[in-house]
Every structure is written in C-alpha cells, then in structure tokens.
Design a protein around this motif. Structure first.
Motif, PDB file in Angstrom:
ATOM      1  N   GLY A 152      56.483  70.779 -30.653  1.00 55.20           N
ATOM      2  CA  GLY A 152      55.113  70.742 -31.442  1.00 55.20           C
ATOM      3  C   GLY A 152      53.480  71.389 -30.547  1.00 55.20           C
ATOM      4  O   GLY A 152      52.955  71.635 -31.732  1.00 55.20           O
ATOM      5  N   ASP A 153      53.352  71.555 -29.958  1.00 49.72           N
ATOM      6  CA  ASP A 153      52.003  71.723 -29.404  1.00 49.72           C
ATOM      7  C   ASP A 153      51.857  72.725 -29.743  1.00 49.72           C
ATOM      8  O   ASP A 153      50.600  72.838 -30.218  1.00 49.72           O
ATOM      9  N   ALA A 154      52.379  73.912 -30.111  1.00 52.17           N
ATOM     10  CA  ALA A 154      51.862  75.298 -29.740  1.00 52.17           C
ATOM     11  C   ALA A 154      52.695  76.031 -31.515  1.00 52.17           C
ATOM     12  O   ALA A 154      53.189  77.272 -30.917  1.00 52.17           O
ATOM     13  N   SER A 155      53.564  75.519 -32.157  1.00 53.91           N
ATOM     14  CA  SER A 155      54.771  76.121 -32.998  1.00 53.91           C
ATOM     15  C   SER A 155      54.080  76.417 -34.109  1.00 53.91           C
ATOM     16  O   SER A 155      53.734  75.996 -34.490  1.00 53.91           O
ATOM     17  N   PRO A 156      54.013  77.550 -33.997  1.00 51.51           N
ATOM     18  CA  PRO A 156      53.988  78.715 -35.213  1.00 51.51           C
ATOM     19  C   PRO A 156      54.616  77.653 -36.384  1.00 51.51           C
ATOM     20  O   PRO A 156      54.274  78.647 -37.868  1.00 51.51           O
ATOM     21  N   VAL A 214      63.501  65.692 -38.901  1.00 45.99           N
ATOM     22  CA  VAL A 214      62.592  66.594 -37.983  1.00 45.99           C
ATOM     23  C   VAL A 214      62.170  65.760 -37.245  1.00 45.99           C
ATOM     24  O   VAL A 214      61.191  64.891 -37.750  1.00 45.99           O
ATOM     25  N   VAL A 215      62.165  66.416 -36.245  1.00 44.17           N
ATOM     26  CA  VAL A 215      61.076  65.072 -35.513  1.00 44.17           C
ATOM     27  C   VAL A 215      60.316  65.970 -34.311  1.00 44.17           C
ATOM     28  O   VAL A 215      61.357  66.713 -34.004  1.00 44.17           O
ATOM     29  N   ILE A 216      58.759  65.931 -34.740  1.00 46.38           N
ATOM     30  CA  ILE A 216      57.599  66.802 -34.371  1.00 46.38           C
ATOM     31  C   ILE A 216      57.367  65.993 -32.842  1.00 46.38           C
ATOM     32  O   ILE A 216      56.860  65.156 -32.934  1.00 46.38           O
ATOM     33  N   VAL A 217      57.447  66.155 -31.882  1.00 45.79           N
ATOM     34  CA  VAL A 217      57.295  65.909 -29.954  1.00 45.79           C
ATOM     35  C   VAL A 217      55.793  66.262 -29.910  1.00 45.79           C
ATOM     36  O   VAL A 217      55.550  67.580 -29.640  1.00 45.79           O
ATOM     37  N   PHE A 251      46.860  65.266 -32.464  1.00 48.87           N
ATOM     38  CA  PHE A 251      46.444  64.021 -33.848  1.00 48.87           C
ATOM     39  C   PHE A 251      46.288  64.877 -34.304  1.00 48.87           C
ATOM     40  O   PHE A 251      45.342  65.220 -34.495  1.00 48.87           O
ATOM     41  N   THR A 252      47.235  64.545 -35.672  1.00 48.79           N
ATOM     42  CA  THR A 252      46.759  64.778 -37.037  1.00 48.79           C
ATOM     43  C   THR A 252      46.767  63.709 -38.189  1.00 48.79           C
ATOM     44  O   THR A 252      47.630  63.116 -37.792  1.00 48.79           O
ATOM     45  N   VAL A 298      56.067  62.400 -33.285  1.00 45.05           N
ATOM     46  CA  VAL A 298      55.758  61.079 -32.261  1.00 45.05           C
ATOM     47  C   VAL A 298      54.563  61.774 -30.505  1.00 45.05           C
ATOM     48  O   VAL A 298      54.955  63.333 -30.837  1.00 45.05           O
ATOM     49  N   TYR A 299      53.824  60.930 -30.894  1.00 48.70           N
ATOM     50  CA  TYR A 299      53.018  61.626 -29.811  1.00 48.70           C
ATOM     51  C   TYR A 299      53.689  60.862 -28.162  1.00 48.70           C
ATOM     52  O   TYR A 299      53.389  59.591 -28.044  1.00 48.70           O
TER      53      TYR A 299
END
Length: 152
Positions: free
Chosen positions: A7-11, A27-30, A36-37, A48-49
């Motif tokens: 997820g760091d740079a996913s458009p 869905v798991v966004i890592v 952080f949002t 997941v951070y």
C-alpha cells in the motif's frame, strides 16, 4: 482467499477495495506507519501498519500471504518472493509470472546499476484512466479465477 495490497505507493487501493467488496473478499492493505490514515474502509478491509524501514511492508506481506491469495504490487522483488504461492498483479494491468519475473528483475538490476553510475532513468508516467480500467479488468478476471479454484 484475500487480496493484499502493497500500500505505500499504490494508485489502485480504492479500485481493489471496491471490486473485492463486490465479490465479498477480504482485503489487507500493508503499509508503513508513515502512511497512517484515519480513512474509513468497509468491514472486509483491514490495514496492517509496519515500522519505518526499507522492505518492512514486503517482509510482513511475505509472512501473511497464503496459497491462492492475490497480491497487488509494483515491487518486482516482492512479486518474486510470493509468486510461488499467490497470483501477483501490477497496477499497470499485467500479471507477474514465472515466465516474466527473471527479465523484470534483470531490468530492475540494470536500472539500479545505471543510477548508481550517475545516469538518470525515467520514472513512471502519470497513472491514466485507461490503465485504471485495464487494471480493474485484470483484477476481476484473476479474482474470478481464484474464486473458481476455491469453490472446487
């Protein structure tokens, strides 16, 4: 079966969430704590951070991903690590395979060597609506194929 997003740079996070929600898939966004949002996601989505640091999200994804999951990433190295157990899709609407991963890694290495030697290389072009449409189409196709396998 889950869909993981590097997820760091996913458009395409919102596209993945929408398609997965319509298919009732988790869905798991890592992503790094740097990203952080407080954004609200549907119940089928978890975030997941991971700590700051190079490849921390990649290491977490490798530890979490299971057979038959799907990963969305633009990271060739990460793709190569999970390709044996998951389907991996690039946000530019193509799938990583055992047939193309070696060439992709070689190109990444060559680009890194050029940059290290002081040469400038081109970055990615802006993400287009056409790419988004194509991505949505390939994710839906792969998701339906994985759901069919799971049903068997």
């Amino acid at each position: 079966m889950k869909i993981f997003i590097d997820g760091d740079a996913s458009p395409v996070k919102q596209d993945v969430v929408e398609i997965a929600t319509n298919h009732q898939v988790e869905v798991v966004i890592v992503t790094s704590v740097d990203h952080f949002t407080t954004k609200e996601y549907p119940a089928n989505v978890s975030v997941v951070y991971v700590d700051k640091g190079q490849d921390m999200a990649d290491f977490r994804i490798v530890s979490l991903i299971q057979k038959c999951d799907i990963l969305v990433t633009q990271d060739y190295g990460l793709a190569s690590l999970v390709l044996a157990k998951a389907r991996v899709i690039h946000h530019s609407a193509w799938e990583y395979t055992t047939d193309n991963i070696d060439l992709l890694l070689a190109q990444r290495y060559h680009g890194g060597q050029l940059r290290k030697a002081g040469h400038r290389t081109k970055g990615p072009k802006p993400y287009t609506d056409e790419q988004r449409y194509s991505f949505r189409r390939i994710l839906t196709k792969v998701l339906n194929e994985q759901l069919a396998i799971k049903a068997d």
